[in-house]
Design a protein around this motif. Structure first.
Motif, PDB file in Angstrom:
ATOM      1  N   ASP A  18       0.970  -1.398  -0.028  1.00  0.00           N
ATOM      2  CA  ASP A  18      -0.031  -0.067   0.050  1.00  0.00           C
ATOM      3  C   ASP A  18       0.928   1.520  -0.012  1.00  0.00           C
ATOM      4  O   ASP A  18       0.619   2.206  -0.829  1.00  0.00           O
ATOM      5  CB  ASP A  18      -0.764  -0.061   1.159  1.00  0.00           C
ATOM      6  N   GLU A  19       1.971   1.138   1.100  1.00  0.00           N
ATOM      7  CA  GLU A  19       2.850   2.524   0.944  1.00  0.00           C
ATOM      8  C   GLU A  19       3.505   2.780  -0.079  1.00  0.00           C
ATOM      9  O   GLU A  19       3.520   3.942  -0.596  1.00  0.00           O
ATOM     10  CB  GLU A  19       3.615   2.504   2.177  1.00  0.00           C
ATOM     11  N   LEU A  20       4.228   1.681  -0.855  1.00  0.00           N
ATOM     12  CA  LEU A  20       5.054   1.965  -2.007  1.00  0.00           C
ATOM     13  C   LEU A  20       4.080   2.396  -3.200  1.00  0.00           C
ATOM     14  O   LEU A  20       4.549   3.179  -3.885  1.00  0.00           O
ATOM     15  CB  LEU A  20       5.743   0.441  -2.187  1.00  0.00           C
ATOM     16  N   MET A  21       2.856   1.671  -3.465  1.00  0.00           N
ATOM     17  CA  MET A  21       2.199   2.194  -4.290  1.00  0.00           C
ATOM     18  C   MET A  21       1.781   3.365  -4.333  1.00  0.00           C
ATOM     19  O   MET A  21       1.543   4.501  -5.206  1.00  0.00           O
ATOM     20  CB  MET A  21       0.846   1.148  -4.470  1.00  0.00           C
ATOM     21  N   ILE A  22       1.377   4.015  -3.128  1.00  0.00           N
ATOM     22  CA  ILE A  22       1.273   5.303  -2.714  1.00  0.00           C
ATOM     23  C   ILE A  22       2.235   6.398  -3.089  1.00  0.00           C
ATOM     24  O   ILE A  22       2.198   7.169  -3.996  1.00  0.00           O
ATOM     25  CB  ILE A  22       0.601   5.789  -1.537  1.00  0.00           C
ATOM     26  N   LYS A  23       3.635   5.779  -2.775  1.00  0.00           N
ATOM     27  CA  LYS A  23       4.754   6.732  -2.947  1.00  0.00           C
ATOM     28  C   LYS A  23       4.921   6.952  -4.587  1.00  0.00           C
ATOM     29  O   LYS A  23       5.210   7.884  -5.234  1.00  0.00           O
ATOM     30  CB  LYS A  23       5.854   6.183  -2.427  1.00  0.00           C
ATOM     31  N   PHE A  24       5.017   5.828  -5.144  1.00  0.00           N
ATOM     32  CA  PHE A  24       5.149   5.620  -6.595  1.00  0.00           C
ATOM     33  C   PHE A  24       4.103   6.459  -7.569  1.00  0.00           C
ATOM     34  O   PHE A  24       4.312   7.293  -8.525  1.00  0.00           O
ATOM     35  CB  PHE A  24       5.398   4.178  -7.328  1.00  0.00           C
ATOM     36  N   ASN A  25       2.668   6.147  -7.044  1.00  0.00           N
ATOM     37  CA  ASN A  25       1.654   6.914  -7.739  1.00  0.00           C
ATOM     38  C   ASN A  25       1.861   8.471  -7.426  1.00  0.00           C
ATOM     39  O   ASN A  25       1.563   9.200  -8.328  1.00  0.00           O
ATOM     40  CB  ASN A  25       0.157   6.430  -7.224  1.00  0.00           C
ATOM     41  N   HIS A  26       2.357   8.764  -6.316  1.00  0.00           N
ATOM     42  CA  HIS A  26       2.280  10.183  -5.987  1.00  0.00           C
ATOM     43  C   HIS A  26       3.370  10.673  -6.648  1.00  0.00           C
ATOM     44  O   HIS A  26       3.226  11.726  -7.199  1.00  0.00           O
ATOM     45  CB  HIS A  26       2.678  10.244  -4.511  1.00  0.00           C
TER      46      HIS A  26
END
Ligand code: 0O2
Length: 267
Positions: A18-26
């Motif tokens: 979840d965190e990594l996806m948020i970071k890369f999507n950001h």
């Protein structure tokens, strides 16, 4: 391991995905907001299913007790790019980050696997704040082009169908298809400036249109109905002319009208 224990075991991995996806999507959103070309086209992520962990542990002869140390892709992130050059740029971006530590890497783009598989693999250590405190977990980031991604998805389904025993004739055809993808990637790289500009223009147009629509919506409260309708019609005319220059100057004029009427929008 009991199902309940598996769930607890997999919890931090789910948090990491979840965190990594948020970071890369950001990152993706930040690039798009500034109308810059983003080397990442798509972000995907998943936690390996229990069945798939057990199957891989059997295949790789990893005991279930040492899965945490030895299986790096329980938490997997896939970054899909348009061009091979973007893949390497993304790899460099990841290596510069301070919130994840790259422990090892495999460049299967420059050195494809026997099967024809291509992708850049990064094994990382990533810290999540779990209920029992900080926990460093292993994760795998795969960076690949759209072409590599489709090839790999198709080959993966065939592996599943043939239970990892793809017939030789089919293997050969898959390798031929992989060669075709290499040629396509090279061809696309050679016209990448043109593709990039087209894409940037599309995002810029989308952003301008959104701003214009918001401002017009706002203006309805500050100018006469007739004036708002006139502005809206002018916008439709300009938009249908498909001329980005006209759209840009209309947006500027509209900003001035909004400012004069104290009807600016905050984006
Ligand atoms: P799933 O379902 O995708 O999770 P690495 O050490 O990671 O650099 P290595 O040693 O090949 O590379 O590792 P491994 O564990 O064999 O492969 C890691 C993942 O890479 C695989 O996970 C696949 O996602 C992908 N991969 C590697 N080789 C191939 C291949 O020949 N074809 C395809 N389609 N994918 C491949 P899983 O657990 O196999 O699958």
């Amino acid at each position: 391991m009991e199902i309940q224990l598996w769930r607890e075991f997999l919890d931090p991995y789910a948090l990491a995905v979840d965190e990594l996806m948020i970071k890369f999507n950001h990152l993706l959103t930040a690039y798009r907001k500034s109308d810059d070309y983003c080397p990442i086209d798509q972000v995907q992520g998943r936690v390996k299913s229990i069945a798939s962990i057990i199957e891989k542990a059997n295949r790789k002869q990893i005991s279930l007790e040492s899965v945490e140390e030895e299986m790096w892709d329980i938490c997997g992130i896939r970054l899909v790019c348009q061009f091979v050059e973007d893949c390497y740029q993304v790899v460099d971006m990841i290596k510069q980050r301070t919130d994840m530590e790259v422990v090892s890497e495999n460049d299967y783009i420059a050195f494809p696997k026997e099967s024809g598989y291509r992708s850049y693999h990064l094994r990382i250590l990533y810290t999540v704040q779990s209920v029992s405190g900080p926990k460093k977990i292993h994760a795998e980031i795969q960076v690949r082009t759209l072409g590599m991604n489709s090839w790999s998805t198709i080959e993966h389904s065939l592996q599943y169908k043939y239970r990892m025993n793809i017939p030789d004739e089919l293997k050969l055809r898959l390798r031929n298809a992989a060669d075709g993808m290499i040629a396509t990637d090279k061809e696309l790289s050679s016209i990448r400036e043109e593709i990039r500009t087209a894409r940037e223009l599309r995002f810029e147009e989308e952003r301008i249109v959104n701003d214009i629509l918001l401002t017009i919506q706002n203006l309805y409260r500050f100018v006469s109905h007739r004036e708002a309708v006139r502005i809206q019609e002018e916008f439709y005319n300009i938009y249908s002319s498909q001329n980005i220059e006209r759209l840009r100057s209309f947006a500027t004029e509209l900003d001035i009208i909004a400012e004069n009427n104290r009807a600016q929008t905050i984006n």
